[in-house]
Every structure is written in structure tokens, then in C-alpha cells.
Enzyme design. Structure first.
Site, PDB file in Angstrom:
ATOM      1  CB  CYS A   5      -0.942   0.008   1.210  1.00 23.50           C
ATOM      2  SG  CYS A   5      -0.123   0.131   2.804  1.00 23.50           S
ATOM      3  CG  HIS A  43      -2.462   7.462  15.839  1.00 23.09           C
ATOM      4  ND1 HIS A  43      -3.607   6.759  15.552  1.00 23.09           N
ATOM      5  CD2 HIS A  43      -2.223   8.216  14.747  1.00 23.09           C
ATOM      6  CE1 HIS A  43      -4.034   7.079  14.348  1.00 23.09           C
ATOM      7  NE2 HIS A  43      -3.213   7.969  13.837  1.00 23.09           N
TER       8      HIS A  43
END
Length: 710
Positions: free
Chosen positions: A45, A618
Site C-alpha cells: 500500500c 495516536h
């Protein structure tokens, strides 16, 4: 195809493979193992983390359930792992390519291949394996890259995007090198004259300037050539560069200005698809060897080059002359409208034909004693590079590392009036960057028009004010700064909207990919927590070989202090603060507020609630001294604005230092991505009675990262 079950094993699927062995149905009353089918899979990806490893895990599980053997090669941010040996390739029955990046398939000649996007590897791995086994074998000389036909109609948009990005990535060094050399030579060796900033021909800086001009001259042909290369491979490279040069050279089609980088994009795609079409024409085997080096390049160059010279050039020239006449009619009472239009034109294609039309219009009026329009043009010239450079600074997370580097170069080039500094960012995100540039340029041009700013030299940017060529210097800078602010804010807004709208079918992949993309490498810090469990280590003999350090796992970043079960908090921000507070107890987080704010900012880009009851907030912040992971479980669930609208029950929070760099922790995040795809892992932490049970579940699920293949 028929399916029978074995007494002590997975179902066995009977498939007749053309050119390979036959895998028969196995009777239930026999103990003879069926022939083993070997599947090779490649996953990749653009970010090289979550999608890559999730697809690998899903394909591995699907093949195992079907009773097949599988090898998976991952093309991640840490490099290529699990590289196939020639023996693997020779023995393989089929190849599955689940990738959103360009993959070289030349080594798989004669194999059955299915190529699709990485999300299909996550959502329908078993179907991909079946499609690969049912595919017709390729010729001995397999296609070298995954062309649009192999990707399927549904992925044509993604293929076009990858081709464009391929061209942009090769173009960026030419923009940076050429632009910086031109800017340096102008700033040091330039002299203000009625003809603009001029460097004396006998000056050393004239040579430097010419080298920079050469870089700019090659920029668009490189863009065009590598777009074509991404589509048609090597046969498209030379025609793409040649036709890209034609697009920028207006003399080929009687135009005063070329077609700029937009023309390069057009020729790149035209060349790529024409060459690809010619490649599909069946020819005699004696002619086939000369097709890629002679027939395809020559025919493609003639077709596309001729089309551009004979069909596209004259209409462009007519449009430009009409626009110039229209602009001339606006001078006078419609001065504000003129400023809006000139500023928008200058910013639209950043040195391309529309930009040049406005520039030539302003320059021509200087000679006729009207320097006003050139003042509008000069203010707008600096807006795209300065505005986009500022955007990469104020919202770094929206841009790739390469784009951020291009943004710094754009800031430098914008000061010297080099509009082309914004081209790499505009080529990568045209739908967001070009409108922002146009609005900012229009604002700058209009303010300069209202203030009556004039410019006596045909050049732009703050540098002309430094040389004293501009009247109304304070308002000139007000015009530039206003336009820059508009471009930066609008581009950030549009890019932010586009980021939030990008919701692939697999929501989990999106959020974990964001976690990996925003994270950074672990940095050793005093008080770093060792792994929770470690086996006793025996002293090695003095003559033993040095022992390599053990690969790190998720357990290196989490311990019982950063795990909390059955929390009472039901608000997302409260949970983030609770987990940041747990991180502080380890000594790896010194500023809780900074970490909390970074996590909240990340949620503004797109939710980290990935669905299936999981959230992975995050934070990339200097409030963390080294990477740390915390976990919370909520029985009632927390509204995380998840993509499946389900509350989050399992929440992993990651914090890493802002300035960290490297890849070690990315491997660890890949482990976590794989684990979260396993229902057994999720069940084990849902049933955990103590933090130690969570650690045990992690220990049994994660696998140490392996070194990248070289």
C-alpha cells in the site's frame, strides 16, 4: 469445482490447473494427502504499513483454511520482506497481487496472476485465491507492471492516480534543483533593469542560472515520460519525454507560450494509453522482440506528437489571444476585476500557458507606460509557492515527507517570484491545491489593484520590492501576505475535507494506516520499560559468535502500568487523557497535555475508531520521549465516531516523539495491525481478567518483525 471434507483436515478443493498438476478430490476414507497447492501473494500500500500487513494476514489465513500452502511477500515501509526464491516461483500454482503501488511482475512469466487493490486482499482473500487459480496462465514474458486491465475497471481511478504520482515523484528533484539554482543566481548576481532582473552574461551567476533553467526545462518532459512509463512501462518512456517537450515548446504549434505542466500531464497519459494499446496488438513472434524498442516508441511518438502539434496547439493559441484581448478591455474602470482575473490566471497553472498569458499582458503594458497590471501580476506570482509552502508547515500531517520537502523549497522559490515552486504540490493534489492557488492569487491581485501598486520590471515576488522596482511597497507586501494566507488556509481546508472523505471499504485499514503513517521510530530513553516477559539467557562461551539483539515486539512498548480494564469514562477525550496519564507513569511521556492535544488533532483528520469495537488513537508529540502503547477496555463502550457507528470497547493508544525517525516501531505497529484482524485475539482481551492476561494475549499473538530483504 467440488468440495469434500477430510476426516482430520481442512476442506480440499478440486481444481484442474492448465499446464500444472491436477489436484483431485480426496475421498474421505483415505489417508493419502492431496498434492499441495502453493500460492504466492504480494501485498503493498502507499504508506506501507496497515493495509500491507492486514492483507498479508488475511490471505495467509484464507489459504490455510482452504488447505493451500502460501508465501506472502510484503512491500512495506521497512522494505521488502519474505522475498520469493526462484524455487518458490517455479513451484507456484498462482500469484495474487494485492497492491496499491506499482509492482514488477516480470519474474512471474507463465504463471496465473490476479492483480487488484490491497483492500480486496483484506475483504475477499479467498475469492482472490480462487480467481488466481482460475486465471489463464500468462505468456512466458509476463507483463512487467500491473496495467489497468489487470487491476480491473473498478480501480482505474487508483491506477491513474498512481501513474500521476509516479511522474510527480521523478519530477520533484528537477523542480527543486532548477528552482533553487535560479533563485540563488538571481538573488546574488541579478541586476534590476527595465527588462526585469538580469544577470550579466559574463558573470559566474549567469552560468548557474542557465543550469537552473536547464533543470526547469527538463521538468515537464520528465513528468510526462514517467507518467507514460507507469502506464506502458519502458516503451512509453521515450515518447512520453519527447511529447512532453513538444507540449512545453509553443513554437511547434505557433503559440507564444507552451502548454506547461498541464500539457505534460496530458501527453503523459496520451502516450501511456496509446503505447499500451499498441502493446496489446497481436504480432508475429519474429516482430515481437523489436516492438518495445522500435515499433511502439516510434508509432506512439508520431501519433501523440502529431496530435498535439496539429490538433491541440492551434486551439490553445486561439484561447490565449482571446484572453489577452479580453484582459485589455478590462483596464481602466474595471481595475479591481482586472486584478482578480490576472491574479487568478497567474496562480492557475503556475508558469504554464495561462500564467504566461497574464504575465505577457502585464509586461506589454509596462512598455506602453502602464506598470499597474504588472504590479498585480507580481503580487500574485509569489502566492502559490509561498501559500503551499506555508500549508506544509502549518499542517505537516496532511502531507507526505516528499511534499513537505517540496514545500520548504517552494517557500524559498516564492520569495524570488518562481511560481513553479508550487507545481509538485499542485500536480499531486490538483483538486485541492489549484482552487486554493486561484483564490489566493485573485486576492493578491485585487488588493494590489485597489492600492495602485505598480511594478516597473517584468518579474514578481518579494525580490522585486527589494530591488526597488515596486511602488507602494507596504501595500505590495500586504497583497502578497493576504494571498498567501488565503491559499494556505483554503488548501488545508480542502485537503482536510478530502482526507475525511477517503473512507475505504475496510475502515480498520484506514485508521491503522493513519497510526503507522503518523508514528515515528523509538528512541532509547532513560527509564525505558523492558519487555514484560523474557526467557533466561545463558552466558555465551567466549568463542561464540556475537548474538544479534532480539527483534522488538509490541511488548517492548506496553506493560501493566499502561493497561486499564473496564474504565468508567464514556467520553472520547476523557479516555485519551486517561491513557496519556498512564503513559506518564512509565517516564516515556513528560507532557500529558501535549500528547492529549496531538491525539485530538489527529481525530480531526479522520476518526481512529476503526470499527468492530476497536479504536486506535495516536499522538505524534514531543510530549513523548520514546514510543509507548497503552490499552483501555470499556464494557459500556465509548462513542468514537467510528466508521461503522459502533461504540469502541477496545482502545489502544500510541504516542511517539515528534522528531523521531526510522522504521523499528513501524514493524511493531504492523504486528499490532495483524493481531487486530484475528477474532481470537480480540476475544482473548475482551475476556481478560487482569492486565497480565492482556499481556499474555499480546505475547501469544504478535510475532517479532523480521529484517527487510535486500
Amino acid at each position: 469445482m467440488s468440495t469434500r471434507s477430510m476426516a482430520d483436515g481442512p476442506p480440499v478443493v478440486g481444481v484442474v490447473l492448465e499446464g500444472h498438476r491436477t489436484m483431485p478430490d480426496t475421498p474421505t476414507d483415505t489417508t493419502i494427502a492431496p498434492p499441495t497447492v502453493l500460492i504466492l501473494a504480494i501485498t503493498a500500500c502507499p504508506t506501507g504499513i496497515a493495509h500491507t500487513y492486514m492483507a498479508a494476514e488475511k490471505l495467509d489465513a484464507a489459504a490455510t483454511e482452504l488447505g493451500y500452502e502460501i508465501r506472502v511477500e510484503t512491500h512495506g515501509s521497512v522494505g521488502v520482506e519474505g522475498t520469493f526464491s526462484q524455487a518458490d516461483i517455479d513451484r507456484a500454482d498462482a500469484v495474487v497481487v494485492a497492491a496499491d503501488t506499482q509492482i514488477d511482475l516480470s519474474r512471474f512469466g507463465g504463471k496465473r496472476i490476479v492483480s487488484t487493490r490491497v483492500s480486496d486482499g483484506i475483504h475477499r482473500p479467498a475469492a482472490l485465491i480462487a480467481e488466481a487459480l482460475a486465471a489463464a496462465p500468462t505468456g512466458r514474458a509476463a507483463v512487467t507492471t500491473d496495467a489497468p486491465a489487470s487491476a480491473g475497471k473498478r480501480d482505474i481511478g487508483g491506477f491513474i492516480y498512481r501513474a500521476l504520482m509516479n511522474g510527480v515523484s521523478y519530477m520533484i528533484p528537477f523542480v527543486v534543483v532548477g528552482g533553487l539554482l535560479i533563485a540563488i543566481s538571481l538573488s546574488i548576481g541579478g541586476e534590476a533593469t527595465p527588462q526585469g532582473l538580469v544577470i550579466p552574461e559574463d558573470s559566474f551567476w549567469f552560468t548557474i542560472n542557465q543550469i537552473g533553467v536547464l533543470g526547469f526545462t527538463l521538468m515537464v518532459p520528465i513528468l510526462s515520460g514517467f507518467i507514460a512509463y507507469a502506464i506502458a512501462d519502458r516503451p512509453g518512456l521515450a515518447p512520453g519525454m519527447i511529447c512532453g517537450w513538444i507540449a512545453t515548446t509553443g513554437s511547434f504549434y505557433n503559440s507564444e507560450s507552451g502548454a506547461g505542466f498541464i500539457g505534460g500531464i496530458v501527453t503523459g497519459f496520451l502516450v501511456g494509453f496509446v503505447a499500451l494499446g499498441i502493446k496489446k496488438i497481436p504480432v508475429h513472434r519474429f516482430i515481437k522482440p523489436i516492438m518495445p524498442i522500435l515499433v511502439i516508441p516510434v508509432i506512439t511518438t508520431l501519433v501523440v506528437g502529431g496530435l498535439f502539434v496539429l490538433a491541440l496547439g492551434q486551439p490553445i493559441a486561439w484561447v490565449f489571444s482571446s484572453m489577452t484581448d479580453f484582459l485589455s478591455s478590462l483596464d481602466g474602470g474595471s481595475v479591481v476585476v482586472l486584478g482578480l482575473i490576472l491574479g487568478a490566471m497567474v496562480a492557475f497553472d503556475m508558469g504554464g500557458p495561462i500564467n504566461k498569458t497574464a504575465f505577457l499582458f502585464g509586461s506589454a503594458l509596462i512598455a506602453s507606460g502602464n506598470p499597474g497590471p504588472m504590479g498585480m501580476v507580481a503580487a500574485a506570482i509569489a502566492v502559490p509557492p509561498l501559500g503551499m509552502g506555508l500549508a506544509t508547515v502549518i499542517r505537516r500531517r496532511f502531507f507526505t515527507p516528499v511534499e513537505r520537502e517540496a514545500g520548504i523549497a517552494a517557500l524559498f522559490m516564492g520569495f524570488f517570484g518562481i511560481t513553479e515552486g508550487a507545481i509538485p504540490l499542485a500536480a499531486a493534489r490538483p483538486l485541492q491545491v489549484i482552487p486554493a492557488n486561484v483564490l489566493g492569487g485573485a486576492v493578491a491581485g485585487a488588493i494590489a489593484a485597489i492600492a495602485g501598486v505598480t511594478n516597473a520590471v517584468p518579474h514578481g515576488g518579494p525580490i522585486v520590492a527589494v530591488f526597488g522596482a515596486v511602488s507602494g511597497v507596504p501595500m505590495y507586501f500586504v497583497a502578497i501576505l493576504s494571498g498567501v494566507a488565503v491559499t494556505a488556509l483554503v488548501s488545508v481546508l480542502l485537503i482536510g475535507i478530502s482526507v475525511r472523505k477517503v473512507v475505504p471499504a475496510d475502515a480498520a485499514a484506514v485508521a491503522v494506516a493513519g497510526a503507522a503513517a503518523d508514528a515515528a521510530v523509538p528512541v532509547a530513553a532513560p527509564g525505558a520499560v523492558p519487555p514484560v516477559a523474557a526467557a533466561p539467557v545463558r552466558a555465551a562461551p567466549a568463542t561464540a559468535e556475537p548474538v544479534a539483539p532480539a527483534p522488538k515486539t509490541v511488548l517492548d512498548y506496553i506493560d501493566e502500568r499502561t493497561i486499564v480494564l473496564d474504565i468508567d469514562e464514556t467520553d472520547r477525550d476523557a479516555v485519551i487523557r486517561r491513557l496519556a496519564g498512564l503513559m506518564q507513569t512509565t517516564g516515556r511521556v513528560l507532557d500529558v497535555d501535549a500528547v492529549v492535544q496531538a491525539a485530538r488533532d489527529r481525530e480531526l483528520i479522520s476518526t481512529t475508531g476503526i470499527g468492530e469495537g476497536i479504536a486506535i488513537p495516536h499522538a505524534k508529540s514531543d510530549g513523548a520521549t520514546s514510543p509507548v502503547l497503552a490499552f483501555a477496555r470499556s464494557r459500556d463502550g465509548v462513542d468514537w465516531n467510528s466508521l461503522d457507528e459502533a461504540p469502541a470497547h477496545l482502545i489502544f493508544m500510541i504516542a511517539v516523539p515528534e522528531a523521531a525517525a526510522g522504521t523499528e516501531h513501524l514493524k511493531v505497529l504492523a504486528q499490532l495491525s495483524r493481531s487486530l484482524m484475528k477474532p481470537s485475539f480480540r476475544s482473548s482481551i475482551e475476556m481478560a481478567a487482569t492486565p497480565a492476561d492482556v499481556l499474555a494475549a499480546l505475547a501469544s499473538s504478535v510475532r517479532p518483525a523480521t529484517p527487510a530483504a535486500h
